[in-house]
Design a protein around this motif. Structure first.
Motif, PDB file in Angstrom:
ATOM      1  N   GLY A  55      -1.991  -0.703   3.619  1.00 31.86           N
ATOM      2  CA  GLY A  55      -3.189  -1.459   3.962  1.00 31.86           C
ATOM      3  C   GLY A  55      -4.290  -1.293   2.935  1.00 31.86           C
ATOM      4  O   GLY A  55      -5.011  -2.245   2.606  1.00 31.86           O
ATOM      5  N   TRP A  56      -4.440  -0.081   2.432  1.00 27.48           N
ATOM      6  CA  TRP A  56      -5.444   0.204   1.406  1.00 27.48           C
ATOM      7  C   TRP A  56      -5.159  -0.595   0.139  1.00 27.48           C
ATOM      8  O   TRP A  56      -6.083  -1.141  -0.492  1.00 27.48           O
ATOM      9  CB  TRP A  56      -5.433   1.706   1.141  1.00 27.48           C
ATOM     10  CG  TRP A  56      -6.610   2.248   0.396  1.00 27.48           C
ATOM     11  CD1 TRP A  56      -7.932   2.005   0.642  1.00 27.48           C
ATOM     12  CD2 TRP A  56      -6.569   3.156  -0.714  1.00 27.48           C
ATOM     13  NE1 TRP A  56      -8.711   2.714  -0.239  1.00 27.48           N
ATOM     14  CE2 TRP A  56      -7.906   3.425  -1.081  1.00 27.48           C
ATOM     15  CE3 TRP A  56      -5.536   3.775  -1.409  1.00 27.48           C
ATOM     16  CZ2 TRP A  56      -8.239   4.290  -2.126  1.00 27.48           C
ATOM     17  CZ3 TRP A  56      -5.864   4.638  -2.445  1.00 27.48           C
ATOM     18  CH2 TRP A  56      -7.196   4.884  -2.798  1.00 27.48           C
ATOM     19  N   ASP A  57      -3.883  -0.698  -0.234  1.00 25.97           N
ATOM     20  CA  ASP A  57      -3.514  -1.487  -1.414  1.00 25.97           C
ATOM     21  C   ASP A  57      -3.740  -2.981  -1.175  1.00 25.97           C
ATOM     22  O   ASP A  57      -4.115  -3.716  -2.096  1.00 25.97           O
ATOM     23  CB  ASP A  57      -2.056  -1.233  -1.792  1.00 25.97           C
ATOM     24  CG  ASP A  57      -1.861   0.077  -2.536  1.00 25.97           C
ATOM     25  OD1 ASP A  57      -2.875   0.720  -2.901  1.00 25.97           O
ATOM     26  OD2 ASP A  57      -0.696   0.487  -2.750  1.00 25.97           O
ATOM     27  N   ILE A  58      -3.508  -3.454   0.038  1.00 24.50           N
ATOM     28  CA  ILE A  58      -3.775  -4.868   0.345  1.00 24.50           C
ATOM     29  C   ILE A  58      -5.264  -5.157   0.233  1.00 24.50           C
ATOM     30  O   ILE A  58      -5.674  -6.210  -0.268  1.00 24.50           O
ATOM     31  CB  ILE A  58      -3.227  -5.229   1.737  1.00 24.50           C
ATOM     32  CG1 ILE A  58      -1.692  -5.222   1.716  1.00 24.50           C
ATOM     33  CG2 ILE A  58      -3.740  -6.593   2.194  1.00 24.50           C
ATOM     34  CD1 ILE A  58      -1.040  -5.446   3.068  1.00 24.50           C
ATOM     35  N   LEU A  59      -6.106  -4.226   0.690  1.00 17.20           N
ATOM     36  CA  LEU A  59      -7.549  -4.401   0.518  1.00 17.20           C
ATOM     37  C   LEU A  59      -7.908  -4.506  -0.961  1.00 17.20           C
ATOM     38  O   LEU A  59      -8.785  -5.290  -1.348  1.00 17.20           O
ATOM     39  CB  LEU A  59      -8.307  -3.226   1.152  1.00 17.20           C
ATOM     40  CG  LEU A  59      -8.378  -3.177   2.667  1.00 17.20           C
ATOM     41  CD1 LEU A  59      -9.167  -1.948   3.111  1.00 17.20           C
ATOM     42  CD2 LEU A  59      -9.026  -4.437   3.239  1.00 17.20           C
ATOM     43  N   ALA A  60      -7.230  -3.717  -1.790  1.00 18.57           N
ATOM     44  CA  ALA A  60      -7.485  -3.787  -3.236  1.00 18.57           C
ATOM     45  C   ALA A  60      -7.132  -5.151  -3.792  1.00 18.57           C
ATOM     46  O   ALA A  60      -7.870  -5.717  -4.619  1.00 18.57           O
ATOM     47  CB  ALA A  60      -6.699  -2.688  -3.953  1.00 18.57           C
ATOM     48  N   LEU A  61      -6.005  -5.719  -3.335  1.00 16.93           N
ATOM     49  CA  LEU A  61      -5.627  -7.058  -3.778  1.00 16.93           C
ATOM     50  C   LEU A  61      -6.662  -8.080  -3.357  1.00 16.93           C
ATOM     51  O   LEU A  61      -7.028  -8.985  -4.135  1.00 16.93           O
ATOM     52  CB  LEU A  61      -4.259  -7.435  -3.202  1.00 16.93           C
ATOM     53  CG  LEU A  61      -3.035  -6.676  -3.724  1.00 16.93           C
ATOM     54  CD1 LEU A  61      -1.793  -7.097  -2.949  1.00 16.93           C
ATOM     55  CD2 LEU A  61      -2.842  -6.917  -5.209  1.00 16.93           C
ATOM     56  N   MET A  62      -7.154  -7.977  -2.135  1.00 15.32           N
ATOM     57  CA  MET A  62      -8.185  -8.899  -1.656  1.00 15.32           C
ATOM     58  C   MET A  62      -9.461  -8.758  -2.472  1.00 15.32           C
ATOM     59  O   MET A  62     -10.111  -9.767  -2.822  1.00 15.32           O
ATOM     60  CB  MET A  62      -8.474  -8.644  -0.182  1.00 15.32           C
ATOM     61  CG  MET A  62      -7.352  -9.023   0.766  1.00 15.32           C
ATOM     62  SD  MET A  62      -7.806  -8.649   2.493  1.00 15.32           S
ATOM     63  CE  MET A  62      -6.436  -9.369   3.391  1.00 15.32           C
TER      64      MET A  62
END
Length: 393
Positions: A379-386
């Motif tokens: 989830g933390w990595d998905i936030l980074a992508l966003m």
């Protein structure tokens, strides 16, 4: 024999220790009494959110990656943010092991060492430098009626998506109304929750390409059974059929521009693959990584979704059960956590309009919380992508 002077010295030391303040620090927590601590000051939000030591060690209210906990549907409804983290405690449409209703709490617990204000070395950014993230808590989803529970989630998600994001850009937005809306990262919950979430996303952006990380297709066409349902009764949506419904409702991008990644589960017959194609998906199997590597999988994903708005739906069972055992339908032969991180990193630049992480069932986890920790880091990595890619046209 102990001398009188030694005894008197020991007594004096004990008395002095008993009279000493219970807490001594440069913050002067004592309220003036020598036998009490000013807990109002000691545990004040001012110190918790501004003092480095207190923030790093604080173990009180747990939010996702220490994002600000916000009453998004209450007193903080007017607050603006770019991404809302939303819990969906739902598992009454699962087919095997229940328990994913406790997933949102488990994922938040797994994120305690993370922080939206800490540098993600893998992505080379600090999320909070680019976007504002709020943890809106959990949607109150009833456990006695799946249809009502999914409606509760649909209403909550649509409300968040309809608001205005805290950041805007000179370029126009890809949203149908041209405005910049918050994105939602949903913590599940069984995979059925993706259907109401896609309804909200499609309302703002139109049909989207789905990147579906999972070991199962989840596109199965509902079939009437002779036993449980009467001839005229509706067959309810489950965590294995929600994409079939999403296709029928026009929520998925056309022209087979959606993709499953990590598929390896059993099927009933080869017709399941034909049905999957009709629903609009391309399949990338888990074992493909042995042949083409993570770069080959990333290349295939990007070929399929093109320039479309993208929704990421990640079932934690895409990870091998050796690294993520706490899920409802585990399948051996999955990706490692390192492989999924590399694949996600390869999606940089895609217009990710929303995402969910589902099927985390903490009751089946090890005492080390390895599944919750894996889900939280994803989830933390998905936030980074966003954060890296604004939703500009």
């Amino acid at each position: 024999m102990i001398s009188v002077s030694i005894v008197l010295a020991l007594v004096a030391s004990a008395v002095a220790q008993a009279q000493a303040p219970l807490y001594s620090s440069p913050y002067h927590y004592s309220d003036g009494h020598t036998d009490r601590v000013n807990f109002t000051r000691l545990f004040s939000s001012e110190l918790i959110f501004s003092d480095t030591w207190a923030k790093e060690s604080w173990n009180g209210l747990v939010s996702f990656a220490r994002a600000d906990p916000v009453r998004c549907f209450g007193s903080d409804a007017g607050m603006k943010y770019d991404v809302a983290v939303l819990g969906a405690p739902f598992d009454t449409a699962t087919s095997y092991r229940p328990g994913a209703r406790f997933g949102p709490n488990g994922i938040r617990q797994g994120s305690r060492r993370l922080g939206v204000d800490r540098i993600n070395v893998f992505h080379k950014i600090r999320v909070s430098d680019l976007i504002d993230v709020a943890d809106c808590g959990d949607v109150p989803m009833t456990f006695v009626d799946s249809k009502v529970a999914l409606r509760q989630l649909e209403i909550a998600n649509a409300e968040l998506l309809s608001r205005e994001a805290s950041h805007s850009f000179k370029a126009s937005s890809i949203a149908k109304d041209g405005k910049f809306h918050p994105r939602v990262l949903t913590l599940g919950g069984d995979h059925t929750i993706t259907l109401p979430l896609l309804r909200g996303v499609a309302e703002i952006y139109g049909p989207v390409s789905v990147i579906h990380f999972d070991s199962h297709l989840d596109t199965w066409k509902p079939k009437a059974m002779s036993g449980p349902w009467l001839p005229d009764e509706e067959i309810p949506v489950t965590h294995g059929s929600y994409f079939w419904y999403a296709h029928n409702e026009g929520l998925l991008a056309p022209n087979t521009s959606n993709i499953h990644v990590g598929i390896r589960g059993a099927i009933n017959d080869w017709g399941d693959y034909e049905n999957d194609r009709e629903v609009g998906f391309v399949i990338s199997h888990a074992e493909d990584i042995e042949e083409v590597g993570y770069k080959g999988i990333v290349k295939r994903i990007r070929e399929v979704v093109g320039d479309n708005p993208v929704y990421i739906s990640l079932d934690i069972d895409v990870i091998d059960p050796g690294m993520a055992p706490a899920t409802g339908t585990p399948e051996i032969g999955g990706f490692t956590t390192r492989e999924i991180k590399k694949i996600l990193m390869g999606l940089e630049g895609l217009k990710i309009v929303g995402a969910d992480i589902v099927e985390v069932a903490p009751a089946y986890d090890t005492q080390d919380e390895i599944t919750s920790i894996a889900a939280a880091n994803i989830g933390w990595d998905i936030l980074a992508l966003m954060a890296k890619t604004p939703l500009t046209a």
